[in-house]
Design an enzyme around this catalytic site. Structure first.
Site, PDB file in Angstrom:
ATOM      1  N   ARG A 147      -1.778  -6.127  -8.286  1.00 46.99           N
ATOM      2  CA  ARG A 147      -0.678  -7.049  -7.965  1.00 46.99           C
ATOM      3  C   ARG A 147      -0.613  -8.109  -9.070  1.00 46.99           C
ATOM      4  O   ARG A 147      -0.412  -7.813 -10.223  1.00 46.99           O
ATOM      5  CB  ARG A 147      -0.907  -7.674  -6.588  1.00 46.99           C
ATOM      6  CG  ARG A 147      -0.822  -6.675  -5.458  1.00 46.99           C
ATOM      7  CD  ARG A 147      -1.272  -7.268  -4.152  1.00 46.99           C
ATOM      8  NE  ARG A 147      -2.682  -7.645  -4.238  1.00 46.99           N
ATOM      9  CZ  ARG A 147      -3.431  -8.036  -3.240  1.00 46.99           C
ATOM     10  NH1 ARG A 147      -2.901  -8.159  -2.034  1.00 46.99           N
ATOM     11  NH2 ARG A 147      -4.698  -8.343  -3.392  1.00 46.99           N
ATOM     12  N   SER A 197      -2.790  -7.621   3.162  1.00 51.28           N
ATOM     13  CA  SER A 197      -3.069  -7.418   4.593  1.00 51.28           C
ATOM     14  C   SER A 197      -3.451  -8.742   5.242  1.00 51.28           C
ATOM     15  O   SER A 197      -3.067  -9.012   6.390  1.00 51.28           O
ATOM     16  CB  SER A 197      -4.218  -6.421   4.770  1.00 51.28           C
ATOM     17  OG  SER A 197      -3.851  -5.160   4.299  1.00 51.28           O
ATOM     18  N   HIS A 201       0.842  -1.207   0.000  1.00 55.53           N
ATOM     19  CA  HIS A 201       0.000   0.000   0.000  1.00 55.53           C
ATOM     20  C   HIS A 201       0.876   1.257   0.000  1.00 55.53           C
ATOM     21  O   HIS A 201       0.629   2.203  -0.749  1.00 55.53           O
ATOM     22  CB  HIS A 201      -0.875   0.052   1.262  1.00 55.53           C
ATOM     23  CG  HIS A 201      -1.904  -1.028   1.367  1.00 55.53           C
ATOM     24  ND1 HIS A 201      -2.044  -1.814   2.490  1.00 55.53           N
ATOM     25  CD2 HIS A 201      -2.852  -1.457   0.488  1.00 55.53           C
ATOM     26  CE1 HIS A 201      -3.042  -2.660   2.308  1.00 55.53           C
ATOM     27  NE2 HIS A 201      -3.540  -2.469   1.102  1.00 55.53           N
ATOM     28  N   LYS A 247     -18.432  -5.953   8.215  1.00 58.08           N
ATOM     29  CA  LYS A 247     -17.146  -6.646   8.328  1.00 58.08           C
ATOM     30  C   LYS A 247     -16.220  -5.788   9.191  1.00 58.08           C
ATOM     31  O   LYS A 247     -15.658  -4.801   8.717  1.00 58.08           O
ATOM     32  CB  LYS A 247     -16.570  -6.794   6.902  1.00 58.08           C
ATOM     33  CG  LYS A 247     -15.704  -8.009   6.701  1.00 58.08           C
ATOM     34  CD  LYS A 247     -15.320  -8.131   5.237  1.00 58.08           C
ATOM     35  CE  LYS A 247     -13.833  -8.014   5.049  1.00 58.08           C
ATOM     36  NZ  LYS A 247     -13.405  -7.748   3.685  1.00 58.08           N
TER      37      LYS A 247
END
Ligand code: PNS
Length: 163
Positions: free
Chosen positions: A92, A130, A19, A43
Site C-alpha cells: 500500500r 482490516s 485484499h 493473537k
C-alpha cells in the site's frame, strides 16, 4: 517446486476490498493462487479462522483458480509443504515498505527458493486495512464501501456486537 502456483498469505481479519483486488490480479497472473490464513494461537483476532475462510470463499466465488487454506508457524515451512515458490503480497503506502522488505528478505534467507512478488495496491485502496474496517464497524460506521459486497452485512453485524 510447482510452477504457476503462488501463495497469498495474511491475517484477513476480515478480508477487505484491498485484499480482493490483490487476489483478483494475482489470479489473472498465476494459474493457481492459494489464499492462506495465518492461524496465530497467541493473537486470536476479531473473527475466527473459520469465519475468515468462509468470508474469503464467499468474496472469491467468481475466481475458479483460487483456493483457501490455513497455516501456522513459519510461512516458509508452509510454502515447502505445498511445493510453492512464490509469495504474493500487496504494497500500500510507503509505510508498508519496511516491514514487507524485512519479511521478504528473512523468508528468502531462510528458504532461498522462496521469492516474494509485490503488487502495488490500487490507489483507491491505498489506506484501507482490516484494522480500520474493524474500528469503523465497532463504532457503528458503515463498512460496506471497504469490504466485498457479498460479506458486507455479515461483517457489519459481527462488528456491531463486539464490545
Ligand atoms: O495480513 P498480515 O497480518 O500483514 O500478514 C502477515 C503474515 C501472515 C504474512 C506474516 O505475519 C507471516 O507470514 N507470519 C507467519 C510467521 C512467519 O513466517 N514469520 C517470519 C516472517 S519474517
Amino acid at each position: 517446486m510447482k510452477q504457476g502456483l503462488c501463495v497469498y498469505p495474511g491475517s484477513f481479519d476480515p478480508v477487505t476490498n484491498g485484499h480482493l483486488d490483490i487476489i483478483e490480479r494475482g489470479a489473472a497472473i498465476f494459474p493457481q493462487v492459494v489464499v492462506a490464513v495465518l492461524h496465530n494461537p497467541v493473537k486470536t483476532g476479531c473473527f475466527s479462522i473459520e469465519q475468515r475462510l468462509a468470508m474469503l470463499k464467499k468474496a472469491c466465488a467468481h475466481l475458479p483458480n483460487v483456493s483457501f487454506d490455513r497455516f501456522d508457524g513459519l510461512l516458509v515451512n508452509y510454502m515447502r509443504s505445498l511445493g510453492a515458490g512464490v509469495v504474493l503480497r500487496g504494497l500500500r503506502a510507503v509505510t508498508d515498505f519496511e516491514s514487507e522488505v524485512q519479511m521478504a528478505q528473512l523468508n528468502h534467507q531462510m528458504s532461498p527458493d522462496v521469492e516474494t512478488l509485490f503488487l502495488m495496491t490500487s490507489p483507491e485502496h491505498a489506506y484501507l486495512s482490516s484494522s480500520a474496517v474493524r474500528e469503523i464497524g465497532m463504532f457503528g460506521g458503515d463498512v460496506s464501501p471497504f469490504v466485498p459486497l457479498s460479506i458486507a452485512q455479515e461483517v457489519q453485524a459481527a462488528l456491531q456486537t463486539k464490545p
